[in-house]
Design an enzyme around this catalytic site. Structure first.
Site, PDB file in Angstrom:
ATOM      1  N   HIS A   1       0.839  -1.201   0.000  1.00  0.00           N
ATOM      2  CA  HIS A   1       0.000   0.000   0.000  1.00  0.00           C
ATOM      3  C   HIS A   1       0.877   1.256   0.000  1.00  0.00           C
ATOM      4  CE1 HIS A   1      -3.664   2.338   1.056  1.00  0.00           C
ATOM      5  NE2 HIS A   1      -2.770   3.132   1.646  1.00  0.00           N
ATOM      6  N   GLU A   2       1.814   1.297   0.939  1.00  0.00           N
ATOM      7  CA  GLU A   2       2.691   2.470   1.030  1.00  0.00           C
ATOM      8  C   GLU A   2       3.647   2.553  -0.150  1.00  0.00           C
ATOM      9  OE1 GLU A   2       2.000   4.710   3.057  1.00  0.00           O
ATOM     10  OE2 GLU A   2       0.600   3.548   4.289  1.00  0.00           O
TER      11      GLU A   2
ATOM     12  N   HIS B   1       2.056   4.596  -2.840  1.00  0.00           N
ATOM     13  CA  HIS B   1       2.213   6.028  -2.584  1.00  0.00           C
ATOM     14  C   HIS B   1       3.619   6.490  -2.954  1.00  0.00           C
ATOM     15  CE1 HIS B   1      -1.653   6.365  -0.751  1.00  0.00           C
ATOM     16  NE2 HIS B   1      -1.360   5.701   0.352  1.00  0.00           N
TER      17      HIS B   1
END
Length: 419
Positions: free
Chosen positions: A18-19, A22
């Site tokens: 998920h990170e 980003h």
């Protein structure tokens, strides 16, 4: 201990990817990413590569990417400050030393007259060795500020999150949940490649060692042509006939490696959900191919995405109680149960959690990615961004409410499973 490890690995992988989404799209947009962190709280491990510090923190319950411009940017260098400057061969400032200047004997000490390290990138001041002459020093875009021995890279305006286009900012935030869907899709493909994808061909799959099929002499790969003289064209036909005839002999005409064979099998009677049914101990046929695996990945990702949205709809309409929600404790207990059923079921469980994390983060709730995307949508409609202080206050309140919900859900989990 194995459950603890499985839980940490699964949850860590979901947060990591998920990170990572980003991080990748923020860097593609040219945003300075100061830190990529897995977990919260004190640092357990830290290493720096390029501009970004990669850290592992004590509490494995989330993560973050700290982008320049999202938080107040470092110390303001005001007129009258005495600072040290280290210059490169092009006379550009590479280090701005705020204190303990004696540790840098080669630095030029100046009294600041004016400084701008965000837009015009310069520092103007009076050097100690030329007190009456005002000098202007250009600042390198990747210069660092040194305070108490800690170096922090400056963030010129064009490297800050807020300076990027609406599309770039939107993609940097959306990429986190997007990576959760991609992760689930890839894992479903891996499962399908190893386990195969069920087909509807009238072909026998794996034979159980204690079933009626094994005892009768049926083998995996036998193609069923007819049962009791009735032609079958699909696996569904085979299953239906077997289920309708518990404890009744059935004559299977099968094709085994090009040879027709007639084998008599008597399905064992078993009661399932109060209804008597026949079983012979044969799994459905599967096909192992990259094309089928990719197709299965799409189908499984779509199916579980739809199921989670259905459950959210029931929560909104009151058909699903908040007491039925689970937090980290509930996920841990479920992981323990799933882990006992094998690695592939554990991988499938991780994929479902990844989709769930992606969907939850896309909900228009302040403090979540969806909340930030909602503000971007408002910005697109009104043609200008919402005041940062107002947006920050909304996210703060949203975060507080989320923490309250997390406490309630965790307490319900503890009562449900341990009290």
């Amino acid at each position: 201990m194995s459950t603890v490890i499985a839980f940490i690995v699964i949850f860590g992988a979901l947060v990591f990817f998920h990170e990572l989404g980003h991080l990748i799209f923020a860097k593609r947009a040219g945003i300075l990413c100061r830190e990529f962190a897995i977990g919260f709280g004190p640092k357990v491990f830290s290493t720096k590569k390029g501009e970004t510090t990669y850290t592992l923190r004590l509490l494995p319950l989330g993560g973050f990417v700290r982008m320049a411009g999202e938080d107040p940017e470092m110390v303001e260098i005001k007129p009258g400050y005495r600072i040290g400057l280290l210059l490169n061969e092009n006379e550009q400032v590479t280090k701005i030393i705020l204190n303990h200047k004696e540790k840098f004997p080669n630095c030029r000490v100046i009294e600041v007259e004016q400084a701008d390290i965000e837009k015009k990138l310069f520092i103007k001041g009076y050097p100690d060795d030329e007190s009456e002459n005002l000098h202007t020093f250009p600042v390198h875009p990747a210069a660092v500020i040194v305070e108490n021995g800690v170096e922090t890279q400056i963030a010129p305006l064009d490297r800050q999150f807020s300076s990027k286009t609406l599309g770039q900012r939107t993609m940097a935030i959306f990429a986190g949940p997007m990576m959760n869907f991609i992760l689930a899709f890839v894992v479903f493909i891996v499962i399908a490649l190893f386990q195969g994808v069920p087909t509807n061909d009238p072909k026998l799959g794996e034979i159980t060692p204690d079933g009626a099929a094994k005892a009768a002499g049926l083998k995996q790969g036998d193609v069923v042509q007819s049962i009791n003289g009735s032609e079958v064209t699909s696996w569904s036909d085979v299953v239906e006939i077997i289920r309708r005839n518990p404890d009744k002999p059935l004559k299977f005409l099968v094709d085994r490696s090009g040879k027709d064979m007639e084998i008599s099998v008597t399905p064992i009677e078993k009661t399932i959900e109060g209804k008597k049914t026949g079983i012979i101990g044969v799994y459905s046929p599967v096909e192992k191919s990259p094309v089928q695996a990719i197709s299965s990945g799409f189908q499984q990702t779509y199916f579980w995405t739809k199921q989670i949205f259905v459950m959210l709809g029931k929560l909104v309409t009151g058909q699903f109680s908040i007491n039925m929600l689970s937090g980290p404790v509930g996920i841990y207990v479920s992981t323990d149960t799933v882990a006992k059923s094998g690695i592939f079921n554990l991988l499938r469980w991780g994929s479902i959690l990844s989709i769930n994390l992606g969907i939850m983060n896309l909900l228009p709730i302040p403090a979540l990615d969806g909340g930030r995307l909602m503000f971007f949508a408002v910005e697109a409609l009104r043609g200008k961004p919402i005041d940062k202080q107002k947006e920050g206050m909304v996210h703060f309140i949203g975060f507080a409410l989320l923490m309250l919900l997390m406490l309630v859900v965790t307490w319900n989990d503890i009562q449900r499973f341990f009290l």
